[in-house]
Write a protein that holds these residues in place. Structure first.
Motif, PDB file in Angstrom:
ATOM      1  N   ASN A 137      -0.058  -3.981  -8.600  1.00 42.16           N
ATOM      2  CA  ASN A 137       0.936  -3.092  -9.198  1.00 42.16           C
ATOM      3  C   ASN A 137       1.256  -3.413 -10.652  1.00 42.16           C
ATOM      4  OD1 ASN A 137       1.836  -1.002  -7.346  1.00 42.16           O
ATOM      5  ND2 ASN A 137       2.373  -2.689  -5.985  1.00 42.16           N
ATOM      6  N   GLY A 176       5.446  -0.124  -7.546  1.00 41.45           N
ATOM      7  CA  GLY A 176       4.441   0.244  -8.538  1.00 41.45           C
ATOM      8  C   GLY A 176       3.547   1.332  -7.978  1.00 41.45           C
ATOM      9  N   PRO A 177       2.448   1.598  -8.636  1.00 40.51           N
ATOM     10  CA  PRO A 177       1.567   2.689  -8.198  1.00 40.51           C
ATOM     11  C   PRO A 177       0.868   2.415  -6.873  1.00 40.51           C
ATOM     12  CG  PRO A 177       0.600   1.482 -10.039  1.00 40.51           C
ATOM     13  CD  PRO A 177       2.003   1.007  -9.905  1.00 40.51           C
ATOM     14  N   ALA A 178       0.667   1.148  -6.525  1.00 41.57           N
ATOM     15  CA  ALA A 178      -0.024   0.806  -5.270  1.00 41.57           C
ATOM     16  C   ALA A 178       0.998   0.675  -4.150  1.00 41.57           C
ATOM     17  CB  ALA A 178      -0.809  -0.490  -5.426  1.00 41.57           C
ATOM     18  N   LYS A 179       0.885   1.537  -3.143  1.00 41.67           N
ATOM     19  CA  LYS A 179       1.783   1.501  -1.994  1.00 41.67           C
ATOM     20  C   LYS A 179       1.162   0.583  -0.958  1.00 41.67           C
ATOM     21  CE  LYS A 179       5.421   3.165   0.226  1.00 41.67           C
ATOM     22  NZ  LYS A 179       6.792   2.849  -0.212  1.00 41.67           N
TER      23      LYS A 179
END
Length: 226
Positions: free
Chosen positions: A24, A81-84
């Motif tokens: 992230n 962040g962008p990564a789940k």
């Protein structure tokens, strides 16, 4: 920067949290701890008397967070962040937590048993315990190979908390108890993990410390090259 991670670059459980942070791009300060040095170790024991790393300190929220899975879930909640890394859907989240615990308990823990036994003083070895640990790893390899059938990552198409746990455990486990040749799904998954930028970065940062690893002589040459 409000987040400080107390760690050692060679410690596999620290890699797990580093991978999540790198996925992230979460800003943080890394504080290297030598648990064999009382002054250095105090950085951890003053915050978490159990004395295990990694430990995350969040000065902005006046919190100290131990335990890798809890650290990653904390980051997911308060510093997304962008990564789940953990699904919102309850059943999928439960399965992800299950495989996260699986990789910790049935890959990392037996791997560490084998490694620590290797450096015990004469007369203190535990061959029965090591044999049990190797058997646990072989059982885990078979289960992981089955889980990975038709999947890119542990839980399917998306890199998750479970993969953060898998990468460091499998990296060191593959050295002390190589994967059986028949587990093609596991072998392919391992190569995908090694190619993941977050994993590659954590391992690159660990490389200067590989001389400290008790099974260094068994490390494949490709892990030692820059």
């Amino acid at each position: 920067m409000s987040l400080t991670l107390y760690l050692h670059p060679l410690a596999s459980f620290c890699h797990k949290v580093l991978i999540a942070l790198y996925e992230n791009g979460t800003p943080f300060t890394a504080e290297i701890v030598d648990l064999g040095n009382p002054d250095s170790a105090r950085q951890v024991t003053d915050r978490w008397p159990v004395g295990k790393i990694p430990v995350l300190e969040d000065r902005a929220r006046n919190r100290v967070i131990p335990e890798t899975s809890i650290i990653i879930e904390y980051l997911e909640r308060h510093y997304p962040g962008p990564a789940k890394l953990l699904p919102d859907e309850a059943e999928a989240a439960l399965d992800t937590r299950l495989w996260d615990r699986f990789f910790d308990q049935y890959v990392q823990v037996p791997m560490q048993k084998i490694v620590t036994d290797h450096i015990r003083p004469p007369g203190a070895a535990d061959p029965h315990g090591v044999a049990e640990a190797r058997n646990t790893l072989r059982t885990a390899y078979a289960m992981i190979d089955g889980q990975l059938a038709g999947r890119d990552w542990a839980m399917g198409d998306s890199f998750s908390l479970a993969d953060c746990a898998a990468a460091p455990g499998l990296f060191f486990a593959a050295i002390v108890e190589p994967f059986p040749a028949e587990y093609a799904n596991l072998a392919a998954y391992f190569e995908r993990l090694l190619a993941r930028p977050s994993v590659a970065r954590a391992l690159a940062e660990a490389r200067p410390y590989f001389d400290m690893f008790p099974y260094r002589e068994a490390m494949p040459a490709r892990f030692l090259a820059d």
